[in-house]
Motif scaffolding. Structure first.
Motif, PDB file in Angstrom:
ATOM      1  N   GLU A 172      39.978  29.807  31.194  1.00  0.00           N
ATOM      2  CA  GLU A 172      39.600  30.774  32.214  1.00  0.00           C
ATOM      3  C   GLU A 172      40.784  31.209  33.081  1.00  0.00           C
ATOM      4  N   TYR A 173      41.828  30.400  33.085  1.00  0.00           N
ATOM      5  CA  TYR A 173      42.967  30.675  33.977  1.00  0.00           C
ATOM      6  C   TYR A 173      43.526  32.080  33.727  1.00  0.00           C
ATOM      7  N   LEU A 174      43.746  32.807  34.823  1.00  0.00           N
ATOM      8  CA  LEU A 174      44.177  34.199  34.706  1.00  0.00           C
ATOM      9  C   LEU A 174      45.554  34.345  34.070  1.00  0.00           C
ATOM     10  N   GLY A 175      46.415  33.373  34.291  1.00  0.00           N
ATOM     11  CA  GLY A 175      47.733  33.432  33.681  1.00  0.00           C
ATOM     12  C   GLY A 175      48.752  34.140  34.550  1.00  0.00           C
ATOM     13  N   PRO A 176      50.022  33.907  34.253  1.00  0.00           N
ATOM     14  CA  PRO A 176      51.104  34.389  35.122  1.00  0.00           C
ATOM     15  C   PRO A 176      51.172  35.915  35.256  1.00  0.00           C
ATOM     16  N   ALA A 177      50.998  36.648  34.166  1.00  0.00           N
ATOM     17  CA  ALA A 177      51.219  38.100  34.224  1.00  0.00           C
ATOM     18  C   ALA A 177      50.196  38.776  35.136  1.00  0.00           C
ATOM     19  N   ALA A 178      48.927  38.416  34.966  1.00  0.00           N
ATOM     20  CA  ALA A 178      47.878  39.039  35.774  1.00  0.00           C
ATOM     21  C   ALA A 178      48.080  38.709  37.247  1.00  0.00           C
ATOM     22  N   LEU A 179      48.427  37.456  37.523  1.00  0.00           N
ATOM     23  CA  LEU A 179      48.616  37.065  38.916  1.00  0.00           C
ATOM     24  C   LEU A 179      49.826  37.768  39.516  1.00  0.00           C
ATOM     25  N   ASN A 180      50.861  37.917  38.696  1.00  0.00           N
ATOM     26  CA  ASN A 180      52.043  38.619  39.169  1.00  0.00           C
ATOM     27  C   ASN A 180      51.700  40.066  39.518  1.00  0.00           C
ATOM     28  N   ARG A 181      50.881  40.675  38.656  1.00  0.00           N
ATOM     29  CA  ARG A 181      50.453  42.050  38.945  1.00  0.00           C
ATOM     30  C   ARG A 181      49.643  42.074  40.243  1.00  0.00           C
ATOM     31  N   ALA A 182      48.767  41.092  40.412  1.00  0.00           N
ATOM     32  CA  ALA A 182      47.976  41.029  41.637  1.00  0.00           C
ATOM     33  C   ALA A 182      48.891  40.953  42.850  1.00  0.00           C
ATOM     34  N   TYR A 183      49.928  40.146  42.729  1.00  0.00           N
ATOM     35  CA  TYR A 183      50.854  40.030  43.867  1.00  0.00           C
ATOM     36  C   TYR A 183      51.485  41.372  44.210  1.00  0.00           C
ATOM     37  N   THR A 184      51.936  42.113  43.186  1.00  0.00           N
ATOM     38  CA  THR A 184      52.627  43.373  43.471  1.00  0.00           C
ATOM     39  C   THR A 184      51.695  44.357  44.180  1.00  0.00           C
ATOM     40  N   LEU A 185      50.388  44.213  43.979  1.00  0.00           N
ATOM     41  CA  LEU A 185      49.451  45.090  44.685  1.00  0.00           C
ATOM     42  C   LEU A 185      49.093  44.541  46.059  1.00  0.00           C
TER      43      LEU A 185
END
Lengths: 578, 122, 241, 129
Positions: free
Chosen positions: C167-180
């Motif tokens: 279920e873990y979102l993973g680094p890329a998605a979280l990184n994208r979330a951060y940029t927003l």
């Protein structure tokens, strides 16, 4: 066979395809869209690979008229002036939308406003960018916006177009047959409107810049369906393609901003050869001239050992180059060189097709109803040569228009039935390669086309070589049709089958390019004839049109340019050298 | 209606942000408290074997009692929250039950610990 | 190091036809500046035409050709054969993703998670024009750097937390979330923050740095995730709005 | 929706970890020592408390038994090592949590390891002398 009924079918997920999808949705959220793309969404095609940036008038000291003049001057005055003007006047709106609605963030100048950098062939610094890899940001953000609209936009990944479905009269598109490459299954999409945004076919050259999956599919499909083409001889070569031996990295573009920033070119003897070709603008001359100059140096034996010329950046200071062009430095570092401190071998590389399907300012095909074309597949915007930074500009501005047009057409039209016999014919045409137990291996054919095009329909052309290319291409079209798939039962992700279709599409486009090039007996923009070196404004301020006669034979005719803003007389009088 | 502070609201009862923060705070405190504990036992302690009377002598001062209660509390929290984190990382599905078991276990051990401390003081 | 030829072991698997995956070995002549992508293309074009892999731009901009090459996820196009320092090369599909065939993986789970954090920008309604932000204000410094993500999935394939917790979102998605979330122009930052603050979000990251280790764009998603954790805590205390 | 539904969903998990990287090993060891310390903590608390049930004599007897046992004597070195590692790597993680050291994570790890080794060796020397 799967069948999908929809309002709008979009082929391609580059800047044009994605923007079109957004605009269809935003014009009328009740319309259903099918967005089919040959690779993964937002990842295939060339908008993603845009490096330099996008030309747009933002500064009050600049004007759309100046941008327009730069565009048609760069284009050798054979542009469709209505389309060129549409490009320059829509570009500011597109950038505004990208920033405010889509969420891109372009690089800023010292005062906090959008920064605009220098590009070749322009009277004003007007290229907006995100460092030196602008396409990633533009396409990634557009893709995210498409994800937001997934309730109406159905995304078909790794699904390529095979052929269009038309009415019995042949003048109206009612959908297309697609192939899902993951399963090998064909899909019939019955649509009110079809938007083609698949990009050009520059990859048919030995040294080429585009992504490997961009193989002129949309153009070939339009040709087979009978759409009218224009300017197919206009094939742009980018002057600074990285030279990396036989590796696929060869031909990848080192962006124009490098020359804009002050990088210069040297031949194998260490001479700054642009002095001989364009002493005034030197390396900041237009792409066609710089590419040709490099090519001629190499042909004259003044190139480097491995057949290129040098791009020099070191004099600008290593720190400056690393900071302004990190992507380019990384790319060159991949082949073991330092862009910031040593000369890098480059070569002209096949880059962009100015020609394509003839469209009006609403992106509609001039002779096929409900067929909307946007981006590189269309013609007329760039004339004989495209300015750096106008490419992604065309994709996004015309993508927006295509979306609006498609939404309007979808509202006006009913869903017309397709003809089952046409589906069967298309299925037979493309699935027959699975039926054979023996036949031709497609890969050597593919390699031959790339070499043939490079040698005979390349940067410099002449009647004899064009004739040879044309007759060989006719043969190759027959030969490629005799190819076969090694594993007859392997439909899932079959790259060989895919390459057969690619190759046939390449040949289809290549035939148009060489035919058109043989007709234009003058040199203009990126079309250079060694047997007709001069530009002839009196005779050749015209466009060459091409069309399928119905049996794959090419019908050609010539029409005067669409000079609604700057007339042919004025052009002849101005006698501008380009 | 009662207006709970934001700390107690949020996604379910799991309070991810708060347990994460407490795990950091307990870690930082354990560095100090556990440091003193080890130092007291190994460096400060002169005899080879720890005896009841020595332990009792230490625990006669209030700061030491406090130290051990804190050590117990933060040590147990850090340990059991750590175990829970490992389990969630491995894809644990029955979160609420697990949390319940871990809380009961932790409280029991805390009780045992406090009992031991009291034994020394009495 | 100058090699004449290399020994390549390629993972072969057709989930619909094969019970178990296998490895096929090929000997490939080395050319100048040869990338792993050239190797698989050579094999597919001229040796075994049934091989399947994915690629598009071939110059590290599209992120289509991520594979598991000699023990770590890398972009095939940007991995020079010479950089591996050995003539023995093993190529496998990107881990943590279902396999379509051979080296081609299905990126669906990766993008499903990408969509979970609402990756699309929603501008504040009062922003009618591009915002003026001076480059020296530092406001965008870290965001712009992290926006370079090409969604190749290398980090997703390298992350052991993704491997153990699906279920873990993973680094890329979280990184994208951060940029927003760090972007002051965005209107739904708190909503996004709540999405990443859930159990399958940022809290599964334990600073392994595998993502940063393999990122072809040299991003450090770990740092974005730390920034998100900080904001989640602040949000719980009502400080982040 | 063919392209979505065709998904060859049979999931064949390949080896996902990046084994030749410092961060991965730091985490593995952190987990291992962490779990070890939890077990020790439970054991420690129960032993001390059960020994106290019948007062000072039984406490002293238990402790003498434990602390003079040569095997346990050496195993204690492992315990000390685990505490030192978990603590020092924990400090490294806390640094990240307050936003420090992302670009130097490997260097910080090795610095912590050197410090830890010095601490552990000095404990060994004291203990064995």
């Amino acid at each position: 066979m799967n069948e999908i009924k929809t309002d709008v079918l979009i082929l391609g997920s580059g800047g044009a395809g994605l923007f079109a999808a957004l605009h269809v949705y935003d014009s009328n959220p009740s319309l259903n869209v099918v967005l089919a793309t040959k690779g993964l969404i937002g990842k295939c095609g060339c908008s993603r690979m845009v490096q330099g940036g996008m030309n747009v008038v933002l500064n009050p000291a600049d004007s759309v008229e100046k941008h327009f003049m730069d565009t048609i001057k760069g284009g050798g005055f054979v542009n469709d002036q209505d389309l060129a003007y549409t490009l320059v006047s829509d570009a500011p709106k597109a950038v505004h939308e990208l920033e405010v609605k889509v969420g891109c963030f372009f690089d800023r100048a010292e005062d906090g406003k959008i920064h605009q950098k220098a590009f070749a062939g322009q009277s004003f610094d007007r290229t907006v960018h995100v460092a030196d890899l602008s396409g990633i940001q533009i396409i990634a953000r557009l893709t995210d916006q498409v994800f937001r609209r997934e309730d109406r936009i159905k995304i078909l990944e790794e699904t390529r177009g095979l052929d269009f479905l038309t009415t019995a009269e042949g003048d109206r598109v009612v959908g297309a047959v697609l192939a899902d490459m993951r399963t090998g299954e064909l899909i019939v999409v019955n649509a009110k409107v079809v938007i083609v945004a698949t990009g050009g076919s520059s990859s048919m050259y030995k040294i080429s810049a585009p992504s490997v999956d961009k193989t002129g599919d949309g153009m070939a499909m339009c040709f087979r369906a009978g759409a009218e083409f224009m300017d197919m001889e206009m094939m742009q070569f980018h002057p600074t393609g990285l030279l990396a031996g036989q590796s696929r990295l060869s031909g990848s573009v080192l962006e124009e901003g490098l020359r804009g920033a002050g990088g210069y070119l040297l031949n194998g003897l260490g001479e700054r050869f642009m002095e001989r070709y364009d002493p005034e603008r030197m390396e900041r001359s237009t792409r066609d001239r710089v590419a040709r100059a490099g090519y001629m140096e190499i042909m004259a034996g003044r190139g480097t050992e491995s057949g290129g010329v040098y791009l020099v950046m070191g004099h600008l200071g290593a720190e400056f180059v690393e900071k302004k062009f990190p992507g380019m430095c990384d790319r060159v570092r991949d082949i073991g060189k330092q862009l910031s401190s040593e000369p890098v071998e480059i070569s002209p590389t096949s880059h962009f097709m100015m020609g394509g399907v003839k469209i009006d300012i609403h992106c509609q095909s001039t002779n096929m109803k409900n067929l909307v074309i946007a981006g590189e597949d269309s013609s007329g915007v760039h004339g004989a040569n495209r300015l750096g930074g106008n490419g992604i500009g065309e994709s996004v501005t015309f993508g927006r228009r295509a979306g609006d047009t498609a939404a309007a057409l979808a509202e006006q039209n009913i869903l017309r039935p397709y003809r089952q016999e046409q589906v069967e014919e298309i299925t037979r045409r493309w699935m027959k390669f699975y039926k054979r137990t023996e036949g031709v291996d497609i890969y050597p054919i593919r390699d031959e086309i790339k070499n043939l095009m490079w040698d005979k329909v390349g940067v410099v052309r002449e009647a004899k070589s064009l004739q040879e290319a044309m007759s060989r291409l006719e043969e190759l079209l027959e030969v490629a049709d005799q190819s076969f798939v090694t594993n007859r039962t392997l439909f899932r992700y079959n790259m060989e089958w895919n390459e057969i279709i690619n190759t046939i599409n390449w040949i289809t486009v290549a035939r148009m390019v060489s035919k058109s090039a043989s007709l234009r007996t003058e040199s203009r923009g990126s079309h250079y004839r060694s047997d007709f070196k001069e530009t002839d404004n009196n005779k050749w301020l015209v466009n060459i049109y091409l069309k399928n006669k119905g049996n794959m034979e090419i019908e050609t005719y010539i029409k005067p340019i669409n000079a609604t803003r700057f007339s042919a007389e004025e052009i002849i009088k101005a006698n501008i050298k380009y | 209606m009662l207006n709970f502070p934001r700390i107690l609201t949020g996604e379910g009862v799991l309070l991810n942000a708060m347990t994460w923060l407490l795990q950091r705070i307990s870690a930082a405190l354990l560095l100090v408290v556990l440091g003193i504990h080890i130092w007291a036992l190994y460096v400060f302690n002169t005899s080879e074997v720890i005896s009841f009377s020595e332990a009792r002598a230490r625990l006669s001062s209030a700061p030491y009692v406090l130290l051990y209660v804190l050590l117990l509390f933060f040590g147990l929290f850090h340990a059991f929250n750590g175990v829970y984190t490992v389990m969630v990382d491995m894809g644990l599905k029955t979160r609420k039950t697990t949390i319940g078991i871990l809380i009961i276990l932790g409280t029991a051990l805390f009780g045992i610990g406090v009992y031991s401390i009291i034994q020394f003081i009495m | 190091m100058s090699l004449q030829e290399i020994n390549v072991k390629i993972f072969r698997y057709d989930p619909e036809a094969d019970v178990e995956p296998r490895f096929d070995s090929f000997t490939v002549p080395v050319i100048k500046n040869m990338a792993i992508l050239d190797v698989v293309m050579y094999v597919q074009n001229y040796v075994d035409k049934t091989l399947a892999f994915r690629c598009s731009c071939r110059i590290g901009m599209c992120g289509s050709c991520a594979m598991y090459i000699n023990g770590r996820p890398r972009l095939a196009c940007r991995t020079q054969v010479s950089s591996l320092g050995t003539p023995d090369i093993t190529i496998m599909p990107l881990p943590n993703l279902p396999i379509i065939r051979d080296l081609a993986t299905d990126m669906e789970p990766f993008f499903e998670k990408w969509k979970k954090i609402k990756p699309f920008y929603v501008g504040k309604s009062e922003l009618k024009d591009p915002v003026a932000i001076r480059p020296d204000s530092g406001e965008r410094e870290f965001i712009d750097q992290m926006l370079d993500c090409i969604t190749c999935g290398c980090c997703y394939g390298a992350c052991s937390m993704v491997a153990t917790n699906e279920e873990y979102l993973g680094p890329a998605a979280l990184n994208r979330a951060y940029t927003l979330i760090a972007d002051k122009r965005d209107a739904i930052r708190v909503e996004r923050l709540k999405a990443v603050g859930r159990s399958y979000g940022v809290w599964r990251c334990h600073d392994q740095f595998n993502c940063a280790e393999v990122c072809p764009k040299k991003l450090v998603p770990t740092k974005s995730i730390q920034q998100l954790k900080k904001r989640c805590v602040l949000q719980k205390f009502g400080v982040f709005k | 929706m063919p392209s979505r539904e065709m998904v060859a969903s049979q999931r064949y998990k390949t080896n996902s970890q990046v084994w030749n990287a410092v961060g991965m090993w730091a985490w593995m060891l952190h987990r291992a020592t962490g779990i070890g310390l939890v077990l020790y903590l439970i054991l420690h608390a129960t032993l001390i408390s059960t020994s106290l049930i019948s007062g000072a004599q039984s406490f002293n007897a238990t402790l003498t038994m434990l602390m003079t046992n040569p095997v346990l004597h050496y195993m204690e070195l492992l315990l000390v090592g685990a505490v030192i590692y978990h603590g020092l790597n924990g400090v490294r993680l806390l640094l990240f949590d307050i936003g420090i050291g992302f670009s130097k994570q490997k260097e910080i790890f090795w610095a912590a390891m050197v410090l830890g080794a010095i601490m552990w060796i000095s404990v060994v020397v004291v203990k064995l002398s």
